[in-house]
Write a protein that holds these residues in place. Structure first.
Motif, PDB file in Angstrom:
ATOM      1  N   ARG A   1     -14.706  48.541  34.749  1.00 54.09           N
ATOM      2  CA  ARG A   1     -15.928  48.639  33.940  1.00 54.09           C
ATOM      3  C   ARG A   1     -15.574  48.308  32.500  1.00 54.09           C
ATOM      4  O   ARG A   1     -14.571  48.788  31.982  1.00 54.09           O
ATOM      5  CB  ARG A   1     -16.510  50.047  33.999  1.00 54.09           C
ATOM      6  CG  ARG A   1     -17.069  50.409  35.336  1.00 54.09           C
ATOM      7  CD  ARG A   1     -17.831  51.740  35.263  1.00 54.09           C
ATOM      8  NE  ARG A   1     -18.392  52.051  36.558  1.00 54.09           N
ATOM      9  CZ  ARG A   1     -17.932  52.992  37.363  1.00 54.09           C
ATOM     10  NH1 ARG A   1     -16.932  53.753  36.992  1.00 54.09           N
ATOM     11  NH2 ARG A   1     -18.492  53.205  38.538  1.00 54.09           N
ATOM     12  N   ASN A   2     -16.405  47.508  31.874  1.00 54.74           N
ATOM     13  CA  ASN A   2     -16.199  47.137  30.465  1.00 54.74           C
ATOM     14  C   ASN A   2     -14.812  46.550  30.223  1.00 54.74           C
ATOM     15  O   ASN A   2     -14.196  46.789  29.192  1.00 54.74           O
ATOM     16  CB  ASN A   2     -16.445  48.329  29.541  1.00 54.74           C
ATOM     17  CG  ASN A   2     -17.839  48.886  29.679  1.00 54.74           C
ATOM     18  OD1 ASN A   2     -18.801  48.144  29.796  1.00 54.74           O
ATOM     19  ND2 ASN A   2     -17.955  50.198  29.684  1.00 54.74           N
ATOM     20  N   GLY A   3     -14.304  45.798  31.187  1.00 54.71           N
ATOM     21  CA  GLY A   3     -13.026  45.134  31.030  1.00 54.71           C
ATOM     22  C   GLY A   3     -11.803  46.017  31.228  1.00 54.71           C
ATOM     23  O   GLY A   3     -10.681  45.581  31.055  1.00 54.71           O
ATOM     24  N   LEU A   4     -11.997  47.292  31.592  1.00 52.17           N
ATOM     25  CA  LEU A   4     -10.895  48.220  31.775  1.00 52.17           C
ATOM     26  C   LEU A   4     -10.924  48.785  33.190  1.00 52.17           C
ATOM     27  O   LEU A   4     -11.999  49.003  33.753  1.00 52.17           O
ATOM     28  CB  LEU A   4     -10.977  49.369  30.777  1.00 52.17           C
ATOM     29  CG  LEU A   4     -10.924  49.004  29.306  1.00 52.17           C
ATOM     30  CD1 LEU A   4     -11.209  50.238  28.463  1.00 52.17           C
ATOM     31  CD2 LEU A   4      -9.581  48.413  28.950  1.00 52.17           C
ATOM     32  N   ILE A   5      -9.748  49.039  33.749  1.00 55.18           N
ATOM     33  CA  ILE A   5      -9.702  49.693  35.055  1.00 55.18           C
ATOM     34  C   ILE A   5     -10.160  51.120  34.863  1.00 55.18           C
ATOM     35  O   ILE A   5      -9.539  51.907  34.147  1.00 55.18           O
ATOM     36  CB  ILE A   5      -8.288  49.655  35.648  1.00 55.18           C
ATOM     37  CG1 ILE A   5      -7.898  48.212  35.995  1.00 55.18           C
ATOM     38  CG2 ILE A   5      -8.225  50.516  36.916  1.00 55.18           C
ATOM     39  CD1 ILE A   5      -6.519  48.072  36.583  1.00 55.18           C
ATOM     40  N   ASP A   6     -11.281  51.463  35.490  1.00 51.69           N
ATOM     41  CA  ASP A   6     -11.832  52.799  35.392  1.00 51.69           C
ATOM     42  C   ASP A   6     -11.174  53.712  36.417  1.00 51.69           C
ATOM     43  O   ASP A   6     -10.906  54.869  36.155  1.00 51.69           O
ATOM     44  CB  ASP A   6     -13.337  52.736  35.627  1.00 51.69           C
ATOM     45  CG  ASP A   6     -14.015  54.062  35.437  1.00 51.69           C
ATOM     46  OD1 ASP A   6     -13.727  54.723  34.422  1.00 51.69           O
ATOM     47  OD2 ASP A   6     -14.836  54.445  36.298  1.00 51.69           O
ATOM     48  N   ARG A   7     -10.918  53.140  37.591  1.00 59.37           N
ATOM     49  CA  ARG A   7     -10.324  53.942  38.657  1.00 59.37           C
ATOM     50  C   ARG A   7      -9.564  53.007  39.590  1.00 59.37           C
ATOM     51  O   ARG A   7     -10.009  51.913  39.881  1.00 59.37           O
ATOM     52  CB  ARG A   7     -11.426  54.668  39.432  1.00 59.37           C
ATOM     53  CG  ARG A   7     -10.895  55.612  40.474  1.00 59.37           C
ATOM     54  CD  ARG A   7     -11.986  56.497  41.035  1.00 59.37           C
ATOM     55  NE  ARG A   7     -12.496  57.345  39.967  1.00 59.37           N
ATOM     56  CZ  ARG A   7     -13.774  57.644  39.829  1.00 59.37           C
ATOM     57  NH1 ARG A   7     -14.661  57.178  40.643  1.00 59.37           N
ATOM     58  NH2 ARG A   7     -14.178  58.421  38.840  1.00 59.37           N
ATOM     59  N   GLN A   8      -8.419  53.465  40.051  1.00 62.46           N
ATOM     60  CA  GLN A   8      -7.650  52.683  41.008  1.00 62.46           C
ATOM     61  C   GLN A   8      -7.270  53.624  42.147  1.00 62.46           C
ATOM     62  O   GLN A   8      -6.671  54.663  41.926  1.00 62.46           O
ATOM     63  CB  GLN A   8      -6.409  52.082  40.356  1.00 62.46           C
ATOM     64  CG  GLN A   8      -5.847  50.933  41.111  1.00 62.46           C
ATOM     65  CD  GLN A   8      -4.862  50.155  40.255  1.00 62.46           C
ATOM     66  OE1 GLN A   8      -4.062  50.739  39.545  1.00 62.46           O
ATOM     67  NE2 GLN A   8      -4.926  48.864  40.338  1.00 62.46           N
TER      68      GLN A   8
END
Length: 86
Positions: free
Chosen positions: A78-85
């Motif tokens: 989300r928004n260019g960032l890994i929010d959850r992996q």
């Protein structure tokens, strides 16, 4: 999440893992409902990626690293960032 990565680093990692040798192919590129869906496969490593881009810009990346038809990793971006992996 402590280990957030930028979308740029993910794109770079995908580019490197796909390789520049022409051993990758796009299996599917289209829409399912309102989602943009892409399936990529690296013929050398057997790795398969399913990428779903939601209308709100959320990117879901499913990875099968050994072509054993089991998910090895799921990333929510989300928004260019890994929010959850997972």
């Amino acid at each position: 999440m402590e280990f957030k990565q930028t979308l740029t680093s993910i794109a770079l990692a995908l580019t490197l893992s796909f390789g520049l040798s022409g051993c990758n192919r796009t299996v599917y590129n289209g829409k399912i409902g309102k989602d943009n869906v892409f399936i990529y496969e690296n013929l050398l490593s057997g790795t398969t990626w399913l990428e779903v881009i939601k209308p709100d810009g959320t990117n879901l990346l499913y990875e099968d690293l050994m072509s054993d038809e089991k998910l090895d990793r799921v990333s929510i971006i989300r928004n260019g960032l890994i929010d959850r992996q997972l």
